[in-house]
Design a protein around this motif. Structure first.
Motif, PDB file in Angstrom:
ATOM      1  N   GLY A  42       0.808  -1.204   0.000  1.00 33.84           N
ATOM      2  CA  GLY A  42       0.000   0.000   0.000  1.00 33.84           C
ATOM      3  C   GLY A  42       0.844   1.258   0.000  1.00 33.84           C
ATOM      4  O   GLY A  42       2.083   1.206   0.031  1.00 33.84           O
ATOM      5  N   PRO A  43       0.207   2.427  -0.032  1.00 29.23           N
ATOM      6  CA  PRO A  43       0.954   3.692  -0.008  1.00 29.23           C
ATOM      7  C   PRO A  43       1.872   3.757   1.205  1.00 29.23           C
ATOM      8  O   PRO A  43       1.478   3.412   2.313  1.00 29.23           O
ATOM      9  CB  PRO A  43      -0.163   4.749   0.081  1.00 29.23           C
ATOM     10  N   GLY A  44       3.115   4.167   0.963  1.00 22.19           N
ATOM     11  CA  GLY A  44       4.072   4.243   2.050  1.00 22.19           C
ATOM     12  C   GLY A  44       4.506   2.894   2.574  1.00 22.19           C
ATOM     13  O   GLY A  44       5.126   2.816   3.638  1.00 22.19           O
ATOM     14  N   LEU A  46       0.942   9.323   8.014  1.00 26.15           N
ATOM     15  CA  LEU A  46       1.704   8.076   8.002  1.00 26.15           C
ATOM     16  C   LEU A  46       3.178   8.404   7.875  1.00 26.15           C
ATOM     17  O   LEU A  46       3.607   9.042   6.910  1.00 26.15           O
ATOM     18  CB  LEU A  46       1.259   7.182   6.846  1.00 26.15           C
ATOM     19  N   VAL A  47       3.943   7.980   8.858  1.00 29.12           N
ATOM     20  CA  VAL A  47       5.402   8.122   8.825  1.00 29.12           C
ATOM     21  C   VAL A  47       5.946   6.761   8.405  1.00 29.12           C
ATOM     22  O   VAL A  47       5.971   5.821   9.188  1.00 29.12           O
ATOM     23  CB  VAL A  47       5.960   8.526  10.201  1.00 29.12           C
ATOM     24  N   PRO A  48       6.363   6.608   7.136  1.00 31.82           N
ATOM     25  CA  PRO A  48       6.701   5.276   6.638  1.00 31.82           C
ATOM     26  C   PRO A  48       8.087   4.813   7.069  1.00 31.82           C
ATOM     27  O   PRO A  48       8.930   5.613   7.491  1.00 31.82           O
ATOM     28  CB  PRO A  48       6.634   5.456   5.121  1.00 31.82           C
ATOM     29  N   ALA A  95       7.976   2.715  11.234  1.00 30.84           N
ATOM     30  CA  ALA A  95       6.715   3.189  10.662  1.00 30.84           C
ATOM     31  C   ALA A  95       5.671   3.395  11.754  1.00 30.84           C
ATOM     32  O   ALA A  95       5.509   2.566  12.654  1.00 30.84           O
ATOM     33  CB  ALA A  95       6.203   2.198   9.628  1.00 30.84           C
ATOM     34  N   ASN A  96       4.944   4.502  11.661  1.00 29.04           N
ATOM     35  CA  ASN A  96       3.905   4.795  12.645  1.00 29.04           C
ATOM     36  C   ASN A  96       2.890   5.751  12.043  1.00 29.04           C
ATOM     37  O   ASN A  96       3.122   6.351  10.997  1.00 29.04           O
ATOM     38  CB  ASN A  96       4.517   5.382  13.923  1.00 29.04           C
TER      39      ASN A  96
END
Length: 461
Positions: A276-278, A335-337, A347-348
């Motif tokens: 998915g994205p990120g 979203l912090v990938p 990731a968080n």
């Protein structure tokens, strides 16, 4: 530090840290009320063993204290001044305060007079959500970015506090202006067992920020309360005054306490390693979609005050709209990938609309409940928003399903009371007490203008 008594040690009154030889004369037992305000009782060190066994008596009406210490009787089960409950120190969490060496600090939980569960105990609400997630094979890490304002302690400049520094943001000169304070703060946070990733001068005049390293959710909430005490003590020692209020001065940027969470299953972070994205996985996407679905109700808990509503403005990186994005600082959910440099575990999801007026235990309980429900329901999030939705037209926002978060107390309470998932996480009794407190705050502010309202919250946090 928290290891003065092992969290795994048997819970008996005889296995306590020997605090008296260290110069401790009192132990302060702390909890946070429904306004995010820390409340406490302090016992002489000689009585701490008894407090572990039997607790300390407090009024049940703390559940219906509003932000300005008014007691509302708008919640029927707590509509009289009668009764008593017990505040129990949490074994394994005792800290001798580096900035107040004569005192130790410990978080508390509230129980009924007979020792049974008390439905208004905020810590218990979070513990229940963590346990429920664990039954589903899910674990969580949580961490806070904590922004605060520093001003001179010798009075306000007219209607506004005098910030310690008004020069360029983020530069070393901003830290130089508070050099001795910053030195003590970092030392005291370390000695108090609060792991800090970084500390810097923030965007606003006199504004600073540090982040607390991730931990399990209950520990993260405990550390947030301990960090606040540490900051206030260090500020006092240097003739400064700290404020974590959502907005300190009308028209300036506010103080957010951005809440970062990451779910995992069998040790694997669900927010990385997917298509998915990120790089988000299907279950990670479902978690994020659950947060997005319940966002207005969540924010009624994580940014609940009238001062919060003034902070949540478009264009201030506060997350005023219901959307998510990959590293988008205007999105309410950022979203912090994971990256090759930082690793998959990094990731968080960052919740932007979160601040000091939130009870940290309730905030995390609401987030976990909504995210877990998203996983259970197999939700799929919409595409990420990578722009500032505040620059779109109403039609563009509506076309993307993006809406402004509630801007009034009535709208916030409507979102909370209409959401069974978040209400269920808090419990019906606590939810209704929370409602009564918010309505009492609104009544208190009815005749105040915006600037006066900001002033009324400035030194509560």
């Amino acid at each position: 530090m928290f290891d003065l008594l092992s969290a795994d040690a048997p819970r008996t009154g005889t296995e306590l840290p020997d605090l008296a030889p260290s110069g401790v004369v009192g132990v302060t037992i702390v909890w946070a009320d429904n306004n995010g305000i820390p409340r406490s009782r302090t016992v002489p060190v000689s009585q701490f063993g008894a407090a572990i066994e039997r607790g300390v008596g407090i009024t049940p009406l703390f559940a219906v204290f509003d932000s300005h210490d008014g007691i509302t009787f708008g919640h029927a089960p707590l509509a009289t001044p009668s009764g008593d409950i017990r505040l129990m120190p949490v074994p394994g969490r005792v800290v001798q305060l580096a900035g107040q060496p004569g005192f130790a600090w410990v978080p508390g939980r509230q129980v009924a007079a007979d020792g049974s569960a008390w439905p208004y105990d905020q810590r218990g609400a979070l513990e229940r959500q963590v346990a429920r997630a664990a039954e589903l094979g899910l674990d969580f890490l949580a961490g806070y970015e904590m922004e605060f304002h520093l001003s001179r302690a010798d009075g306000d400049d007219g209607d506004d506090p005098r910030p310690v520094y008004q020069g360029p943001s983020y530069g070393p000169a901003k830290l130089l202006a508070v050099d001795s304070f910053a030195e003590q703060l970092l030392r005291d946070l370390d000695r108090n067992g609060v792991p800090v990733g970084q500390f810097h001068g923030e965007y606003g005049p006199g504004q600073f920020e540090f982040n607390i390293a991730p931990a399990d959710p209950v520990t993260a909430a405990d550390l947030q309360l301990l960090a606040r005490q540490t900051v206030h003590a260090a500020a006092r020692a240097h003739g400064l005054r700290a404020s974590f209020a959502p907005l300190v001065t009308l028209g300036q940027v506010g103080n957010g306490w951005h809440l970062h969470t990451s779910p995992s299953r069998a040790g694997k972070n669900l927010l990385s390693g997917g298509d998915g994205p990120g790089g988000i996985t299907a279950e990670g996407g479902a978690y994020l979609a659950g947060l997005l679905r319940d966002l207005p109700a969540i924010v009624a808990v994580t940014a609940p005050s009238l001062c919060s509503l003034q902070r949540l403005r478009p264009g201030y990186w506060a997350g005023a709209y219901t959307c998510w994005g990959v590293e988008n600082r205007e999105a309410a959910l950022r979203l912090v990938p994971a990256t090759p440099l930082l690793g998959a575990g990094h990731a968080n999801v960052e919740l932007k609309p979160s601040d000091a007026s939130a009870n940290p235990y309730l905030a995390l309980a609401a987030v976990i409940a909504a995210g877990v429900a998203g996983i259970e329901d197999g939700l799929t999030p919409p595409g990420p928003v990578q722009e500032d939705p505040g620059n779109w037209t109403d039609e563009q926002r509506a076309g993307r399903g993006v809406h402004r978060l509630p801007t009034t107390v009535a709208e916030q309470l409507g979102a909370l009371l209409g959401n069974q998932r978040v209400r269920g996480a808090l419990g019906e009794e606590l939810t209704d007490a929370f409602r009564a407190v918010r309505e009492s705050d609104a009544a208190h502010a009815a005749d105040r203008d915006a600037a006066d309202l900001v002033r009324s919250y400035r030194w509560l946090y």
